[in-house]
Design an enzyme around this catalytic site. Structure first.
Site, short mmCIF file in Angstrom:
data_model
loop_
_atom_site.label_atom_id
_atom_site.label_comp_id
_atom_site.label_asym_id
_atom_site.label_seq_id
_atom_site.Cartn_x
_atom_site.Cartn_y
_atom_site.Cartn_z
N ASN A 221 0.80 -1.23 0.00
CA ASN A 221 0.00 0.00 0.00
C ASN A 221 0.83 1.28 0.00
O ASN A 221 0.44 2.27 -0.60
CB ASN A 221 -1.01 -0.02 1.15
N LYS B 156 12.00 -8.61 0.79
CA LYS B 156 10.96 -9.31 0.04
C LYS B 156 9.73 -8.39 -0.01
O LYS B 156 8.92 -8.32 0.91
CB LYS B 156 10.61 -10.64 0.74
N GLY C 227 2.39 -5.82 7.42
CA GLY C 227 1.35 -6.52 6.67
C GLY C 227 0.17 -6.85 7.56
O GLY C 227 -0.01 -6.23 8.62
N GLY D 250 1.31 -11.61 10.24
CA GLY D 250 2.27 -11.26 11.30
C GLY D 250 2.27 -12.29 12.42
O GLY D 250 3.32 -12.68 12.94
N GLU E 71 4.54 -4.53 12.20
CA GLU E 71 3.62 -3.41 11.91
C GLU E 71 2.42 -3.99 11.19
O GLU E 71 2.52 -4.36 10.02
CB GLU E 71 4.32 -2.37 11.03
N CYS F 238 -2.90 1.36 6.68
CA CYS F 238 -3.06 0.74 7.99
C CYS F 238 -3.64 1.74 8.97
O CYS F 238 -4.26 1.37 9.95
CB CYS F 238 -1.72 0.22 8.48
N GLN G 280 -9.23 -7.45 -4.06
CA GLN G 280 -9.41 -6.39 -3.05
C GLN G 280 -10.71 -5.62 -3.35
O GLN G 280 -11.42 -5.19 -2.45
CB GLN G 280 -8.19 -5.46 -3.07
N GLU H 178 -10.90 -5.09 9.32
CA GLU H 178 -10.11 -4.14 8.52
C GLU H 178 -10.49 -4.37 7.05
O GLU H 178 -10.18 -5.42 6.48
CB GLU H 178 -8.61 -4.40 8.71
N GLU I 31 8.56 1.50 14.61
CA GLU I 31 9.52 1.94 13.60
C GLU I 31 9.69 3.45 13.74
O GLU I 31 8.99 4.10 14.50
CB GLU I 31 8.98 1.62 12.21
P1 NDP Z 1 -0.01 -9.38 3.77
O1 NDP Z 1 0.14 -9.75 5.20
O2 NDP Z 1 -0.90 -10.20 2.93
O3 NDP Z 1 1.39 -9.36 3.03
C1 NDP Z 1 2.46 -8.60 3.50
C2 NDP Z 1 3.75 -9.20 3.00
O4 NDP Z 1 3.94 -10.47 3.60
C3 NDP Z 1 3.77 -9.44 1.49
O5 NDP Z 1 5.07 -9.18 1.01
C4 NDP Z 1 3.40 -10.89 1.40
O6 NDP Z 1 3.81 -11.49 0.18
C5 NDP Z 1 4.16 -11.44 2.59
N1 NDP Z 1 3.71 -12.73 3.09
C6 NDP Z 1 2.50 -13.32 2.94
N2 NDP Z 1 2.50 -14.54 3.54
C7 NDP Z 1 3.73 -14.71 4.07
C8 NDP Z 1 4.36 -15.77 4.80
N3 NDP Z 1 3.72 -16.90 5.09
N4 NDP Z 1 5.63 -15.61 5.21
C9 NDP Z 1 6.30 -14.47 4.94
N5 NDP Z 1 5.78 -13.45 4.22
C10 NDP Z 1 4.50 -13.57 3.81
O7 NDP Z 1 -0.47 -7.85 3.75
P2 NDP Z 1 -0.89 -6.99 2.49
O8 NDP Z 1 0.21 -6.98 1.50
O9 NDP Z 1 -2.25 -7.41 2.07
O10 NDP Z 1 -0.94 -5.53 3.13
C11 NDP Z 1 -2.05 -5.03 3.77
C12 NDP Z 1 -1.91 -5.15 5.27
O11 NDP Z 1 -0.75 -4.47 5.71
C13 NDP Z 1 -3.07 -4.51 6.01
O12 NDP Z 1 -3.48 -5.35 7.05
C14 NDP Z 1 -2.45 -3.24 6.57
O13 NDP Z 1 -3.09 -2.73 7.71
C15 NDP Z 1 -1.05 -3.69 6.86
N6 NDP Z 1 -0.15 -2.55 6.97
C16 NDP Z 1 0.35 -2.21 8.19
C17 NDP Z 1 1.14 -1.07 8.34
C18 NDP Z 1 1.70 -0.69 9.66
O14 NDP Z 1 2.69 0.05 9.67
N7 NDP Z 1 1.14 -1.12 10.78
C19 NDP Z 1 1.44 -0.22 7.21
C20 NDP Z 1 0.87 -0.67 5.97
C21 NDP Z 1 0.11 -1.80 5.86
P3 NDP Z 1 2.87 -11.55 -1.12
O15 NDP Z 1 1.83 -10.49 -0.98
O16 NDP Z 1 3.81 -11.29 -2.23
O17 NDP Z 1 2.27 -12.91 -1.17
#
Ligand code: NDP
Length: 491
Positions: free
Chosen positions: A147, A170, A223, A228, A245, A279, A326, A380, A458
């Site tokens: 995002n 990654k 993510g 997480g 995060e 987020c 999405q 969310e 962070e």
């Molecule tokens: P995801 O959790 O789906 O993905 C985040 C990252 O993790 C991607 O690079 C994804 O890879 C990777 N990933 C997925 N599964 C695994 C795994 N089993 N092991 C290791 N890595 C993995 O989140 P989104 O990309 O959908 O992002 C949206 C989310 O991020 C929302 O919940 C949002 O609130 C949160 N977010 C939090 C922030 C904060 O600072 N608190 C800031 C911005 C967003 P891939 O997608 O390539 O499969």
């Protein structure tokens, strides 16, 4: 595009690729290597081999690369912002701010090299010196979402590198192309090979291989909370350091004494910038009953005037969401909100015109008369959907704000200092904005959440704590015995 391993741009070892899709048009515009375990291993090998020489470089010299990367991003701001628009659909004005924030983060963290202080402790013993030194944690895996790909990427990369860690990055598959722009900048400023590596591909393969690799000393993850939690479970038995995060369901409170128009404009930006895919997005707007109708009218009227379209246009306020799935997710939530009895005051569905029906556009949607038990107020959504929840007074507003599993951002609009301090004391979240929307952190201040929004912060000086490990050193310069030694004869 390619992945970046040991100073080389390479394809995946399997030769597999996937398509990067422009969310505004639904069209493929680039191919991305689909990495796997082998590629992660190669990247970890490279980062491992670079550890010592990078760590041994004075911090000020490491910082120089990061500073120059930040300045180069500023020079190329417009070009990189356009890649951001193409890859994740942000409106260009917002993309410039986002990429600008990445540059600011690099510049800020380069200064941290001169602030890597630690303690000297006054020793309990005479002729003894006690000090704490900082060392890099080692090899850091940085995993990011799509995002805010440029800024969130740099929030992890810059402090990790300045403090002497090597990195395997990654990025999300949805934003690999814009993430590669960050890596290109580091390459251009001559960062030594192996110090920063990027492997693209799905979380299930590349992400999993990265977190399961024992040579990775720390995970910086941004993510979803569910992802997480899974990563934290893998890290726990390894006692691996991590920063998490995660998601948010952020409340913006509007008190009855607030300037309603000002609050509505701020809430609008907080709810719908990045098409609600933040987020910190204001996805619950909690309003004192006496002004709820008036606020709702102003807010819905503003929402219906937002310009929605391709981010390449300068006049666009809200772009598409990231993907077809999405979009479906947001539309399903809109249906759920209607089913549960919330009232659609603006938006409420997809676009049917020629241009926007091809892309992943969802109308900025405002629900009025919502209740905190509704799905739209609990989950969310990560899309352009927000819910106005009327409440009876500020105490109830704070109770409702806290009635969520998340705790990332929050905000209050009021002129009453008592309300301000009630919010500061009462809201259980990592951030509280007063008379500002829920979005817009600053690089010099810590950023992070509580509860399911994660742990570890962070930005700010917190980064120094996360990315370095401390060692306490005791230096005895008495060259003599201490009184508690065994009383053995001398000589
Ligand atoms: P995801 O959790 O789906 O993905 C985040 C990252 O993790 C991607 O690079 C994804 O890879 C990777 N990933 C997925 N599964 C695994 C795994 N089993 N092991 C290791 N890595 C993995 O989140 P989104 O990309 O959908 O992002 C949206 C989310 O991020 C929302 O919940 C949002 O609130 C949160 N977010 C939090 C922030 C904060 O600072 N608190 C800031 C911005 C967003 P891939 O997608 O390539 O499969």
């Amino acid at each position: 595009m390619k992945m970046y391993i040991d100073g080389q741009w390479v394809g995946s070892s399997s030769g597999r690729e996937f398509a990067a899709v422009n969310p505004a048009t639904g069209e493929e515009f680039e191919t991305v290597p689909m990495g796997g375990e082998e590629d992660v291993k190669a990247a970890v090998d490279a980062a491992d081999a670079a550890r010592k020489s990078w760590r041994d470089l004075p911090a000020s010299q490491r910082a120089d690369y990061v500073l120059r990367a930040g300045l180069l991003i500023r020079e190329q701001l417009d070009a990189i912002a356009k890649v951001d628009v193409q890859n994740v659909g942000k409106p260009i004005r917002e993309a410039r701010r986002e990429v600008g924030a990445a540059a600011t983060a690099a510049i800020y963290f380069s200064g941290m090299a001169r602030r890597m202080y630690s303690n000297v402790v006054d020793s309990e013993q005479p002729k003894k010196f006690t000090m704490v030194v900082r060392r890099p944690v080692g090899l850091v895996g940085v995993i990011t979402p799509w995002n805010d790909p440029a800024s969130l990427g740099m929030w992890g990369l810059a402090p990790a590198l300045v403090t002497g860690n090597t990195v395997v990055f990654k990025p999300s598959s949805n934003s690999a192309v814009i993430s590669a722009e960050l890596v290109k900048v580091f390459e251009k400023v001559g960062l030594p090979k192996g110090v920063l590596n990027m492997v693209t591909g799905g979380g299930g393969e590349v992400g999993e291989a990265l977190i399961r690799n024992r040579r990775v000393d720390m995970t910086v993850f941004t993510g979803e909370s569910a992802t997480g939690r899974h990563i934290a479970e893998v890290n726990a038995p390894l006692f691996r350091r991590q920063v998490m995060e995660l998601g948010g369901k952020n409340a913006l409170i509007v008190a009855k004494d607030a300037e309603l128009e000002v609050a509505a404009r701020a809430a609008l930006y907080a709810a719908f910038s990045s098409a609600g895919q933040k987020c910190t997005a204001a996805s619950r707007i909690i309003v004192e009953e006496e002004v709820a109708d008036k606020f709702s009218r102003i807010f819905a009227d503003l929402a219906s005037k937002l310009v929605v379209g391709s981010g390449m246009r300068e006049d666009v306020d809200v772009g598409p969401v990231i993907s077809w799935s999405q979009k479906e997710k947001a539309l399903n939530y809109i249906e759920a909100g209607e089913r549960e009895g919330a009232v659609v005051l603006a938006g409420g569905g997809a676009y049917e015109d020629e241009e926007r029906s091809k892309g992943f556009f969802v109308k900025p949607t405002v629900f009025g008369s919502a209740h905190n038990d509704m799905k739209i107020a609990r989950d969310e959504i990560f899309g352009p959907v927000t819910a106005i929840i009327p409440v009876d007074g500020i105490d109830e507003a704070i109770e409702v704000a806290n009635d969520t599993r998340y705790g990332l951002s929050s905000a209050i609009y009021t002129k009453d200092i008592k309300n301000v301090f009630k919010a500061i004391d009462g809201i259980d979240a990592g951030l509280t904005f007063v008379n500002q929307g829920t979005v817009g952190p600053e690089v010099g201040a810590p950023f992070g959440g509580v509860k399911d929004s994660g742990f570890g912060m962070e930005l700010g000086e917190e980064a120094l704590e996360h990315f370095t490990k401390k060692k306490t050193v005791f230096i005895d310069y008495s060259y003599g015995d201490r009184p508690w030694y065994f009383g053995l004869p001398k000589g």
